[in-house]
Design an enzyme around this catalytic site. Structure first.
Site, mmCIF file in Angstrom:
data_model
loop_
_atom_site.group_PDB
_atom_site.id
_atom_site.type_symbol
_atom_site.label_atom_id
_atom_site.label_comp_id
_atom_site.label_asym_id
_atom_site.label_seq_id
_atom_site.Cartn_x
_atom_site.Cartn_y
_atom_site.Cartn_z
ATOM 1 C CG ASP A 229 -61.429 50.411 -134.138
ATOM 2 O OD1 ASP A 229 -61.957 49.556 -134.867
ATOM 3 O OD2 ASP A 229 -60.235 50.375 -133.810
ATOM 4 C CD GLU B 188 -57.120 50.446 -130.298
ATOM 5 O OE1 GLU B 188 -56.336 49.928 -129.500
ATOM 6 O OE2 GLU B 188 -56.783 50.872 -131.404
ATOM 7 C CG ASN C 234 -52.837 50.002 -131.913
ATOM 8 O OD1 ASN C 234 -53.998 49.801 -132.248
ATOM 9 N ND2 ASN C 234 -52.197 51.118 -132.203
ATOM 10 C CG HIS C 235 -54.082 53.240 -129.325
ATOM 11 N ND1 HIS C 235 -52.762 53.639 -129.300
ATOM 12 C CD2 HIS C 235 -54.569 53.602 -130.550
ATOM 13 C CE1 HIS C 235 -52.460 54.223 -130.452
ATOM 14 N NE2 HIS C 235 -53.534 54.198 -131.231
ATOM 15 C CG HIS D 218 -56.947 46.261 -133.154
ATOM 16 N ND1 HIS D 218 -58.125 46.981 -133.199
ATOM 17 C CD2 HIS D 218 -55.966 47.174 -133.030
ATOM 18 C CE1 HIS D 218 -57.865 48.268 -133.096
ATOM 19 N NE2 HIS D 218 -56.551 48.416 -133.008
ATOM 20 C CG HIS E 277 -55.493 49.191 -136.438
ATOM 21 N ND1 HIS E 277 -55.130 49.994 -135.371
ATOM 22 C CD2 HIS E 277 -54.525 49.367 -137.386
ATOM 23 C CE1 HIS E 277 -53.985 50.600 -135.652
ATOM 24 N NE2 HIS E 277 -53.601 50.249 -136.863
ATOM 25 C CG HIS F 19 -60.435 54.022 -137.162
ATOM 26 N ND1 HIS F 19 -60.391 55.130 -136.345
ATOM 27 C CD2 HIS F 19 -60.024 52.990 -136.396
ATOM 28 C CE1 HIS F 19 -59.964 54.791 -135.138
ATOM 29 N NE2 HIS F 19 -59.729 53.479 -135.161
#
Length: 257
Positions: A10, A41, A68-69, A150, A175, A177
């Site tokens: 990410d 994202e 999710n974002h 994710h 997701h 990180h």
């Protein structure tokens, strides 16, 4: 023949995007990368703009995945409908713009990229990623299949890896990180790692200014999260894939600072 596929964790904030722009092509050249997937994202913190998506692509990504974002910046909706290389999780509602599975033809070599989102503690109302993966793998033909999952729960990521073992070339998690140290080739030949990590500020909490994150855990009001400036890292993994089998022979973690 053996081919190297790079998956990048990410990208967080403008600083993370600038770091990607500086280091991606030199890394691709150094490692003789044939195909690159970047999760983008979090470039705007929550979501990304159309301009930022194009910057990731121009930096050297062949496919840009989300999570999710995805709709943190609503302007991205139309681009998701019009741009083959920009993918959102396939198991989000079919009423949403975009798609989550695409086959890319690079000089006769076909790479299928699948973007899925987890349901455990993250997107409970998404379609079952396990059963949807079954259907997506029946659509079209490809030499290699790559899955960006994710997801929050490590158990869900590991389980999907076993479920798709031998049926996809590589599956990696995004997701959380934070890179995991479990890179491996599953028994039937699928390359796997639970989480790639992130591309963004080193001195941060998951890409957010550390003082803000600490304040939120102290029970204060940290305000809108900010991504700090300063030294960055590019984290991900390289999967070595065999065209004779469509499966993986090796996985190597990447951390460029």
């Amino acid at each position: 023949m053996l081919y190297s596929v790079l998956a990048v964790g990410d990208v967080v904030g403008e600083a993370g995007l600038a770091h990607l722009e500086r280091h991606l092509r030199p890394l691709q050249k150094l490692k003789n990368i044939s195909f690159t997937v970047v999760n983008g994202e979090n470039i705007s913190g929550v979501g990304l703009t159309c301009k930022q998506a194009w910057r990731v692509y121009d930096a050297g990504a062949d496919a840009v995945t989300l999570g999710n974002h995805t709709f943190g910046k609503m302007e991205i909706g139309r681009m998701l409908d019009e741009t083959p290389w920009l993918l959102r999780p396939a198991n989000l509602s079919g009423r949403m713009p975009g798609h989550g599975c695409e086959i890319f033809d690079l000089n006769g070599l076909r790479f299928r990229v699948v973007n899925l989102i987890g349901r455990c503690t993250l997107q409970w109302n998404a379609e079952n990623p396990f059963t949807l993966a079954d259907r997506l793998l029946k659509q079209g033909t490809a030499d290699f299949t790559l899955v960006d999952f994710h997801a929050e729960a490590t158990s869900e990521k590991l389980a999907l890896g076993y479920y798709l073992d031998g049926r996809v070339s590589a599956l990696w998690g995004t997701h959380t990180h934070v890179p995991t140290a479990d890179e491996r080739v599953y028994p039937k030949g699928t390359g796997y790692i639970t989480d790639l990590g992130m591309t963004g500020p080193i001195e941060s909490v998951l890409g957010v200014e550390s003082a803000q994150s600490v304040e939120s855990f102290l029970g204060g009001l940290p305000g809108r999260y900010r991504s700090p400036d300063g030294p960055c890292k590019l984290q991900g993994a390289i999967f070595t894939l065999d065209s004779a089998t469509g499966l993986c022979t090796a996985v190597e973690r990447v951390d460029i600072r």
